[in-house]
Design a protein around this motif. Structure first.
Motif, PDB file in Angstrom:
ATOM      1  N   GLY A   1       8.651 -10.839  -7.948  1.00  0.00           N
ATOM      2  CA  GLY A   1       8.046 -11.946  -7.221  1.00  0.00           C
ATOM      3  C   GLY A   1       7.850 -11.614  -5.751  1.00  0.00           C
ATOM      4  N   ARG A   2       8.816 -10.909  -5.176  1.00  0.00           N
ATOM      5  CA  ARG A   2       8.698 -10.507  -3.780  1.00  0.00           C
ATOM      6  C   ARG A   2       7.550  -9.523  -3.602  1.00  0.00           C
ATOM      7  NH1 ARG A   2      13.812  -8.709  -0.467  1.00  0.00           N
ATOM      8  NH2 ARG A   2      14.524  -8.687  -2.592  1.00  0.00           N
ATOM      9  N   TYR A   3       7.398  -8.576  -4.544  1.00  0.00           N
ATOM     10  CA  TYR A   3       6.279  -7.638  -4.472  1.00  0.00           C
ATOM     11  C   TYR A   3       4.952  -8.378  -4.576  1.00  0.00           C
ATOM     12  CZ  TYR A   3       9.430  -3.618  -4.946  1.00  0.00           C
ATOM     13  OH  TYR A   3      10.395  -2.670  -4.748  1.00  0.00           O
ATOM     14  N   ASN A   4       4.889  -9.392  -5.428  1.00  0.00           N
ATOM     15  CA  ASN A   4       3.659 -10.191  -5.544  1.00  0.00           C
ATOM     16  C   ASN A   4       3.373 -10.949  -4.251  1.00  0.00           C
ATOM     17  OD1 ASN A   4       3.041  -9.377  -8.131  1.00  0.00           O
ATOM     18  ND2 ASN A   4       4.235 -11.014  -9.072  1.00  0.00           N
ATOM     19  N   ASP A   5       4.417 -11.494  -3.620  1.00  0.00           N
ATOM     20  CA  ASP A   5       4.243 -12.177  -2.334  1.00  0.00           C
ATOM     21  C   ASP A   5       3.723 -11.212  -1.270  1.00  0.00           C
ATOM     22  OD1 ASP A   5       5.114 -14.559  -3.398  1.00  0.00           O
ATOM     23  OD2 ASP A   5       7.163 -14.382  -2.614  1.00  0.00           O
ATOM     24  N   ILE A   6       4.244 -10.000  -1.267  1.00  0.00           N
ATOM     25  CA  ILE A   6       3.796  -8.988  -0.303  1.00  0.00           C
ATOM     26  C   ILE A   6       2.341  -8.624  -0.552  1.00  0.00           C
ATOM     27  CG2 ILE A   6       4.117  -6.588   0.424  1.00  0.00           C
ATOM     28  CD1 ILE A   6       7.135  -7.024   0.055  1.00  0.00           C
ATOM     29  N   LYS A   7       1.956  -8.484  -1.835  1.00  0.00           N
ATOM     30  CA  LYS A   7       0.556  -8.183  -2.171  1.00  0.00           C
ATOM     31  C   LYS A   7      -0.371  -9.271  -1.651  1.00  0.00           C
ATOM     32  CE  LYS A   7       0.840  -5.618  -6.492  1.00  0.00           C
ATOM     33  NZ  LYS A   7       0.505  -5.685  -7.924  1.00  0.00           N
TER      34      LYS A   7
ATOM     35  N   SER B   1       1.817   0.272  -2.333  1.00  0.00           N
ATOM     36  CA  SER B   1       2.439   1.561  -2.048  1.00  0.00           C
ATOM     37  C   SER B   1       3.270   1.453  -0.776  1.00  0.00           C
ATOM     38  CB  SER B   1       1.392   2.665  -1.908  1.00  0.00           C
ATOM     39  OG  SER B   1       0.579   2.415  -0.793  1.00  0.00           O
ATOM     40  N   ARG B   2       4.244   2.336  -0.683  1.00  0.00           N
ATOM     41  CA  ARG B   2       5.118   2.378   0.494  1.00  0.00           C
ATOM     42  C   ARG B   2       5.293   3.836   0.873  1.00  0.00           C
ATOM     43  NH1 ARG B   2      10.774  -0.650   1.683  1.00  0.00           N
ATOM     44  NH2 ARG B   2      11.498   0.767   3.280  1.00  0.00           N
TER      45      ARG B   2
ATOM     46  N   GLN C   1       7.595 -10.413   7.393  1.00  0.00           N
ATOM     47  CA  GLN C   1       6.500  -9.638   7.967  1.00  0.00           C
ATOM     48  C   GLN C   1       6.907  -8.186   8.196  1.00  0.00           C
ATOM     49  OE1 GLN C   1       5.596 -11.990  11.434  1.00  0.00           O
ATOM     50  NE2 GLN C   1       3.837 -12.964  10.436  1.00  0.00           N
ATOM     51  N   ARG C   2       8.135  -7.983   8.663  1.00  0.00           N
ATOM     52  CA  ARG C   2       8.628  -6.622   8.890  1.00  0.00           C
ATOM     53  C   ARG C   2       8.669  -5.850   7.576  1.00  0.00           C
ATOM     54  NH1 ARG C   2      13.691  -7.453  10.338  1.00  0.00           N
ATOM     55  NH2 ARG C   2      13.077  -8.286  12.354  1.00  0.00           N
ATOM     56  N   GLU C   3       9.170  -6.499   6.515  1.00  0.00           N
ATOM     57  CA  GLU C   3       9.224  -5.823   5.221  1.00  0.00           C
ATOM     58  C   GLU C   3       7.820  -5.589   4.668  1.00  0.00           C
ATOM     59  OE1 GLU C   3      11.169  -6.253   0.776  1.00  0.00           O
ATOM     60  OE2 GLU C   3      11.428  -7.871   2.209  1.00  0.00           O
ATOM     61  N   ALA C   4       6.940  -6.568   4.795  1.00  0.00           N
ATOM     62  CA  ALA C   4       5.578  -6.443   4.252  1.00  0.00           C
ATOM     63  C   ALA C   4       4.787  -5.368   4.980  1.00  0.00           C
ATOM     64  CB  ALA C   4       4.861  -7.785   4.340  1.00  0.00           C
ATOM     65  N   ASN C   5       5.050  -5.159   6.254  1.00  0.00           N
ATOM     66  CA  ASN C   5       4.313  -4.151   7.019  1.00  0.00           C
ATOM     67  C   ASN C   5       4.694  -2.726   6.632  1.00  0.00           C
ATOM     68  OD1 ASN C   5       2.774  -6.002   8.399  1.00  0.00           O
ATOM     69  ND2 ASN C   5       4.253  -6.205  10.059  1.00  0.00           N
ATOM     70  N   ARG C   6       5.769  -2.562   5.875  1.00  0.00           N
ATOM     71  CA  ARG C   6       6.147  -1.245   5.376  1.00  0.00           C
ATOM     72  C   ARG C   6       5.303  -0.827   4.177  1.00  0.00           C
ATOM     73  NH1 ARG C   6      12.527  -2.569   5.547  1.00  0.00           N
ATOM     74  NH2 ARG C   6      12.771  -2.409   7.790  1.00  0.00           N
TER      75      ARG C   6
ATOM     76  N   MET D   1       0.984 -16.322   4.873  1.00  0.00           N
ATOM     77  CA  MET D   1       2.384 -16.280   4.487  1.00  0.00           C
ATOM     78  C   MET D   1       2.580 -17.054   3.182  1.00  0.00           C
ATOM     79  SD  MET D   1       3.912 -14.501   6.741  1.00  0.00           S
ATOM     80  CE  MET D   1       5.617 -14.873   6.659  1.00  0.00           C
ATOM     81  N   PRO D   2       3.465 -16.575   2.287  1.00  0.00           N
ATOM     82  CA  PRO D   2       3.744 -17.333   1.067  1.00  0.00           C
ATOM     83  C   PRO D   2       4.480 -18.622   1.388  1.00  0.00           C
ATOM     84  CG  PRO D   2       5.126 -15.391   1.186  1.00  0.00           C
ATOM     85  CD  PRO D   2       4.168 -15.311   2.332  1.00  0.00           C
TER      86      PRO D   2
END
Length: 163
Positions: free
Chosen positions: A35-41, A76-77, A61-66, A49-50
């Protein structure tokens, strides 16, 4: 009311999906991760923002920017494709066919894929691999000849010392 001496482990289990727990807890944590990966996508695709953030806005935002969103819609990361939970065993089996051990398998997977806890996952699966267990069998040491003691004569330096 008696306090459990394992209370600290119950608290730690909620943060770490790789601690031995029930299968239901493990699947729940992996579905939360998906679910977190889907939110980041969604965030990377639209910039919005979700609605249900798992943490603060700045942490998300910090995690998503990675991560980056590829043209085919895959996440991809650091140039490595993010592997979903359902694909992890397929990836492991593809890279572990030659049974090169924990480090060799992990280096091959690490070069192409990313997921949280990949090193622990690979170590666990290599430990469970029967072919690797036979290959890395410790019984081969029993077949080696026993070591023999080599007689050592003390030098003249030691003759003059007395206790």
């Amino acid at each position: 009311m008696k306090k459990s001496k394992f209370r600290i482990f119950e608290h730690f289990r909620s943060f770490t999906p790789f601690i031995e727990g029930s299968r239901k807890d493990s699947l729940k944590s992996h579905s939360m991760l998906a679910g977190r990966y889907n939110d980041i996508k969604k965030y990377l695709a639209s910039g919005k923002m979700p609605s249900n953030l798992p943490s603060t806005t700045s942490n998300f935002q910090r995690e998503a920017n990675r991560y980056t969103l590829e043209a085919n819609g895959k996440l991809s990361r650091q140039g490595k494709r993010v592997a979903l939970y359902a694909d992890r065993m397929k990836i492991f089996n593809a890279f572990h066919q030659s049974h090169q051990g924990r480090d060799g398998t992990w280096k091959k997977i690490k070069a192409r894929y990313y997921w949280r806890g990949e090193q622990a996952f690979v170590a666990k699966k290599v430990n469970e691999c029967v072919a690797c267990a036979h290959k890395n069998n410790q019984l081969w040491k029993a077949c080696l000849p026993k070591l023999k003691a080599i007689p050592v004569k003390p030098k003249a330096f030691w003759r003059g010392i007395t206790f």
